[in-house]
Design a protein around this motif. Structure first.
Motif, short mmCIF file in Angstrom:
data_model
loop_
_atom_site.label_atom_id
_atom_site.label_comp_id
_atom_site.label_asym_id
_atom_site.label_seq_id
_atom_site.Cartn_x
_atom_site.Cartn_y
_atom_site.Cartn_z
N ILE A 1 14.99 2.41 -64.91
CA ILE A 1 15.34 3.06 -63.65
C ILE A 1 16.49 2.28 -63.00
O ILE A 1 16.44 1.06 -62.88
CB ILE A 1 14.14 3.10 -62.70
N ILE A 2 17.53 2.98 -62.61
CA ILE A 2 18.62 2.36 -61.87
C ILE A 2 18.86 3.16 -60.60
O ILE A 2 18.55 4.35 -60.53
CB ILE A 2 19.92 2.29 -62.70
N THR A 3 19.37 2.48 -59.58
CA THR A 3 19.56 3.14 -58.30
C THR A 3 20.98 3.65 -58.17
O THR A 3 21.81 3.48 -59.04
CB THR A 3 19.21 2.17 -57.16
N GLN A 4 21.25 4.26 -57.04
CA GLN A 4 22.53 4.92 -56.80
C GLN A 4 23.70 3.98 -57.10
O GLN A 4 23.67 2.80 -56.80
CB GLN A 4 22.59 5.37 -55.34
N GLN A 5 24.73 4.56 -57.71
CA GLN A 5 25.83 3.75 -58.20
C GLN A 5 26.71 3.18 -57.08
O GLN A 5 27.53 2.31 -57.30
CB GLN A 5 26.68 4.56 -59.16
N ILE A 6 26.57 3.66 -55.89
CA ILE A 6 27.29 3.18 -54.71
C ILE A 6 28.79 3.41 -54.79
O ILE A 6 29.56 2.79 -54.09
CB ILE A 6 27.00 1.69 -54.38
N SER A 7 29.24 4.29 -55.66
CA SER A 7 30.65 4.67 -55.60
C SER A 7 30.81 5.67 -54.47
O SER A 7 30.05 6.62 -54.35
CB SER A 7 31.10 5.27 -56.93
N GLU B 1 27.20 7.04 -66.60
CA GLU B 1 25.82 6.54 -66.56
C GLU B 1 24.97 7.24 -65.51
O GLU B 1 23.75 7.07 -65.49
CB GLU B 1 25.83 5.03 -66.26
N PHE B 2 25.58 8.04 -64.64
CA PHE B 2 24.85 8.61 -63.50
C PHE B 2 24.99 10.14 -63.48
O PHE B 2 25.48 10.70 -62.49
CB PHE B 2 25.35 8.01 -62.20
N PRO B 3 24.54 10.85 -64.49
CA PRO B 3 24.77 12.30 -64.52
C PRO B 3 24.06 13.06 -63.40
O PRO B 3 24.60 14.04 -62.89
CB PRO B 3 24.24 12.71 -65.90
N ILE B 4 22.87 12.62 -63.02
CA ILE B 4 22.14 13.34 -61.97
C ILE B 4 22.87 13.20 -60.64
O ILE B 4 23.13 14.17 -59.94
CB ILE B 4 20.70 12.83 -61.86
N GLN B 5 23.21 11.97 -60.30
CA GLN B 5 23.89 11.75 -59.03
C GLN B 5 25.30 12.32 -59.05
O GLN B 5 25.77 12.86 -58.03
CB GLN B 5 23.90 10.25 -58.73
N ASN B 6 25.99 12.20 -60.18
CA ASN B 6 27.34 12.78 -60.26
C ASN B 6 27.31 14.28 -60.01
O ASN B 6 28.25 14.84 -59.41
CB ASN B 6 27.95 12.51 -61.63
N SER B 7 26.27 14.95 -60.47
CA SER B 7 26.18 16.40 -60.28
C SER B 7 26.08 16.77 -58.81
O SER B 7 26.45 17.88 -58.41
CB SER B 7 24.99 16.96 -61.05
#
Length: 545
Positions: free
Chosen positions: A272-278, A466-472
């Motif tokens: 589990i990783i958290t939000q990428q903060i970009s 690495e963050f497909p869910i958040q990128n969407s």
């Protein structure tokens, strides 16, 4: 710049993974991760009675009280074994606002509906407000834990747990006023910085209005790069879901997006990783955290069209103001901390339903079309230079923004090609804009520059896969086709001021425009340092009329 977006991305991913305490910028050497706080927090006692009543006030002026006032209440709840201490309080039917002396005047909100303190106070790098950054990066190299963070004045205090001193506390026109001299967050020895944080705060039923005046009086008069500032930020107790809007129909109550900031890594064994903060772009200038059933705390600021969020220290499972687990919201603008400048800032916290948050946001004035004069009154308008440039600093002594390109080194000679000017962010409907006027002088080797823009839902410079869910959610359009989304500016390179008219006719001129950039054409020739743009006006009105 000292920290490229890619470097910030790598650094801030580690914050999300480790759950480090502190504000925005991670250090270049890592502190020990937080312990998770106290898994059995002490019983919360809500001090009784209204101490100061808010009043209805007219247009805000940054007026300082004529005389100081005593701190009018005391909070004996413990955080890290210490009583919270002296406070001044306002109450409404639904909220209790506390201004806390031993946290540099930082504010806490107690929600009477869900019976909880909302703002996280795990250390003196949490809380809410405006966290500011400047070079040089080596400024904090003598700190024990935060080397590389640079010049980072903070209202609440420092990494040693020392509170920034409140120099003045008073009451005026329904506001609680404090003037604080900020400590250097990175240090542990009560290191005062010549950076002053004045705050006027007022409770208004379900809203907390905060006005801030930041004053830098730094002896070091050097120009340091444009930094990504946390103007403003908010840290809420516990791991919560975040809500925002970045769609193509802003200010219409269109459906929002929700993220818990968590997904399974595509690498790292699926951990589990958290939000990428970009940072990403909003078409409505607010974010909110869910604190109960159909109840949120929203952060609104008039310039908050570029933002991010994060959930940290999830394994600690804390959900109280002294715990390590927290949910972060932040507005992200680029600005240098000029050595002798003053900034007037504001934000509002709204506790209620999403509809109540948006009702407040929609009622505020906003810039519906680009219209920027660069003069002694308006300065840079929060425009900035990226990747190798400087200006005359604020406040301007004369009109016009003069940007000198210094260039950068990327596996080759010093080269100004790739250095660019970016606008402040906004939410502008493309269909309302048929022409952009740029009044400027250009001095350099080129005969053509390009104007590019960012649409809502686009990433300006690539996407981390690495963050497909958040990128969407935050970048549903994907990466901007950088040189496929440009219009030419045929420039005369003699340095004389001229007005350039650009008809905005392009297949990708549509939906909501969030930012403009003046960039070079593609090419391999080296542009020597010293290229210069003097910018007078940028917008939709012909400045020659």
């Amino acid at each position: 710049m000292n920290q490229s977006p890619y470097r910030l991305l790598i650094v801030t991913i580690f914050i999300g993974i480790l759950g480090l305490e502190g504000c925005k910028d991670a250090p270049l050497t890592w502190p020990t991760p937080g312990t998770g706080g106290n898994p059995a927090p002490p019983a919360v006692v809500v001090p009784p009675a209204t101490v100061v009543s808010s009043s209805t006030v007219g247009p805000f002026t940054y007026t300082v009280p004529a005389q100081e006032a005593e701190w009018l209440s005391y909070n004996g709840n413990l955080i890290n074994g210490r009583a919270i201490g002296a406070t001044t309080v306002q109450e409404s039917a639904t909220l209790r606002l506390e201004v806390r002396k031993e946290y540099g005047g930082s504010i806490q909100i107690y929600d009477k509906t869900t019976n909880q303190y909302l703002v996280n106070f795990f250390d003196k790098g949490r809380e809410s407000g405006f966290a500011s950054y400047a070079g040089p990066r080596s400024f904090a190299d003598d700190s024990p834990r935060w080397k590389g963070v640079g010049y980072n004045p903070l209202q609440a205090g420092d990494d040693g747990g020392n509170p920034s001193p409140v120099l003045f506390h008073g009451l005026i026109n329904g506001y609680i006023y404090t003037k604080t001299q900020c400590l250097s967050w990175a240090h542990q020895d009560k290191r005062l910085l010549p950076f002053f944080y004045e705050q006027w705060v007022r409770l208004d039923e379900n809203k907390v209005h905060v006005k801030v005046r930041l004053t830098n009086q730094r002896g070091d008069k050097g120009f340091y790069n444009f930094e990504e500032q946390e103007w403003p930020f908010l840290m809420i107790n516990g791991a919560k879901s975040v809500r925002f809007y970045n769609g193509s129909a802003p200010f219409t109550n269109a459906a929002t997006s929700t993220s818990d900031g968590i997904e399974r890594a595509q690498t790292q064994g699926g951990s589990i990783i958290t939000q990428q903060i970009s940072s990403f772009y909003l078409t409505e200038p607010w974010e909110a955290v869910e604190i109960g059933a159909n109840r949120l705390i929203g952060l609104y600021s008039p310039e908050m069209y570029r933002a991010n969020y994060n959930v940290a220290a999830i394994p600690a499972h804390d959900n109280w103001e002294g715990g390590n687990t927290m949910t972060y919201l932040g507005g992200r603008v680029f600005d240098p901390l000029d050595s002798d400048n003053t900034w007037l800032k504001e934000f509002t916290l709204i506790v209620g339903t999403e509809a109540q948050i948006r009702e407040h946001v929609y009622a505020q004035p906003r810039l519906t079309k680009p219209d920027f004069w660069f003069d002694k009154t308006n300065g840079r308008n929060q425009w900035y230079v990226f990747d190798g440039g400087h200006d005359q600093k604020q406040p301007f002594r004369v009109d016009n923004w003069t940007v000198t390109y210094d260039g950068h080194i990327d596996n080759g000679p010093l080269n100004a090609r790739g250095t660019k000017i970016l606008s402040s962010t906004g939410s502008w409907r493309a269909s309302d804009i048929d022409t952009i006027y740029i009044r400027m002088g250009y001095k350099g080797p080129e005969q053509q520059l390009n104007l590019t823009w960012l649409l809502n839902g686009q990433s300006p410079d690539g996407i981390n896969p690495e963050f497909p869910i958040q990128n969407s959610l935050v970048f549903p359009r994907g990466a901007r086709p950088h040189y496929g989304q440009v219009l030419p500016i045929s420039v005369v390179n003699d340095g004389q001021i001229r007005t350039y008219r650009i008809p905005m006719r392009h297949s990708l001129w549509k939906d909501i425009v969030q930012q403009f950039e003046i960039i070079h054409t593609q090419g391999t020739s080296v542009i020597a340092p010293g290229e210069q743009i003097e910018l007078v006006y940028f917008g939709t009105t012909n400045p020659d009329k």
